[in-house]
Motif scaffolding. Structure first.
Motif: not given
Length: 278
Positions: A1-2, A117-118, A103-107, A152-158
């Motif tokens: 994680m970043d 958010l970035t 928690w070390q989980v993705p957002v 840690s943040v990703q785009e929601l699936p298209s």
């Protein structure tokens, strides 16, 4: 994680509360709502399984309360599969960095929300003249600077699916923010609306504290695009949700919800639109 995640320089605790603060409610067997001061977080997942998702991340300095609520619902050392953000305003990402680190989980968030958010773009300054309520007058103290979640943040699936939330689809509901999303499940018409609409007059300190129920538009002082906001309300009302949890206010269901949404659509200019925008 970043390791370089950080909040904006204006990040701070906001001294606002309500009679619902600290209250949890099971809305459906797999939807659990917890109120932190004046904002709601949602847990998706049955307590029979240590398998859940957190939707939104509360007010600033609330990480321990969120962790405690998760462990109360799902057991000691429980951690979600992911955190889904309806949008990135301070009262929906207030504990996000501490939670990701713990928690070390993705957002996940909409692609149009990622600049906020970035660390790339700040939200517009709050607009206190939109309403005479005291929360609107307090709004200049609310954080609006971008946070930086890095990788840690990703785009929601298209394709509209929501990671780890079987049956839910995300719906783009801009207006309050460019990348605001709401989450909807067709089979039981359950809606997680974020701030596309709320069930309290968020500009009024008295109504926020008492949590007086009324279907209202998005918080006026942080909503820059009212044409898009109205379109989003109409889109959600057309889904005819059976139950809805919003970012502010108590959950609503049945006729109370459907009638409230119909009135909001019919009288949007009078109910939701700021006087200085008409």
């Amino acid at each position: 994680m970043d390791k370089k995640m950080n909040y904006g320089d204006d990040y701070k605790f906001i001294p606002a509360t309500s009679v619902q603060s600290g209250v949890s409610e099971e809305l459906l067997p797999d939807l659990y709502v917890h109120t932190i001061q004046i904002a709601n977080i949602v847990f998706y997942g049955s307590p029979d399984y240590n398998d859940f998702v957190l939707i939104d991340a509360g007010m600033p300095k609330s990480a321990q309360e969120i962790i405690d609520a998760a462990e109360k619902r799902y057991g000691k050392n429980a951690k979600p599969n992911a955190i889904i953000l309806t949008h990135g305003h301070f009262d929906h990402v207030g504990a996000i960095i501490e939670l990701v680190e713990h928690w070390q989980v993705p957002v996940f968030a909409h692609k149009l929300e990622l600049p906020y958010l970035t660390g790339l773009e700040n939200y517009p300054e709050p607009d206190p003249p939109v309403d005479s309520g005291l929360v609107a007058k307090m709004s200049p103290m609310f954080p609006n600077e971008a946070i930086d979640l890095g990788e840690s943040v990703q785009e929601l699936p298209s394709d509209g699916t929501v990671p780890f939330m079987d049956g839910f689809k995300w719906i783009h509901t801009p207006g309050h923010t460019p990348g605001h999303v709401s989450l909807f499940r067709e089979r039981d018409r359950a809606l997680i609306a974020g701030d596309a609409f709320v069930t309290v007059k968020q500009e009024s300190l008295y109504k926020v504290f008492t949590q007086e129920k009324e279907v209202n538009g998005p918080p006026k002082y942080l909503t820059p695009d009212w044409t898009a906001a109205f379109d989003s309300v109409k889109k959600l009302a057309a889904l005819n949700p059976s139950v809805a949890v919003t970012g502010h206010g108590v959950p609503m269901s049945g006729a109370e919800l459907s009638e409230g949404l119909r009135k909001l659509v019919d009288d949007f200019d009078q109910i939701a639109l700021p006087k200085n925008k008409k």
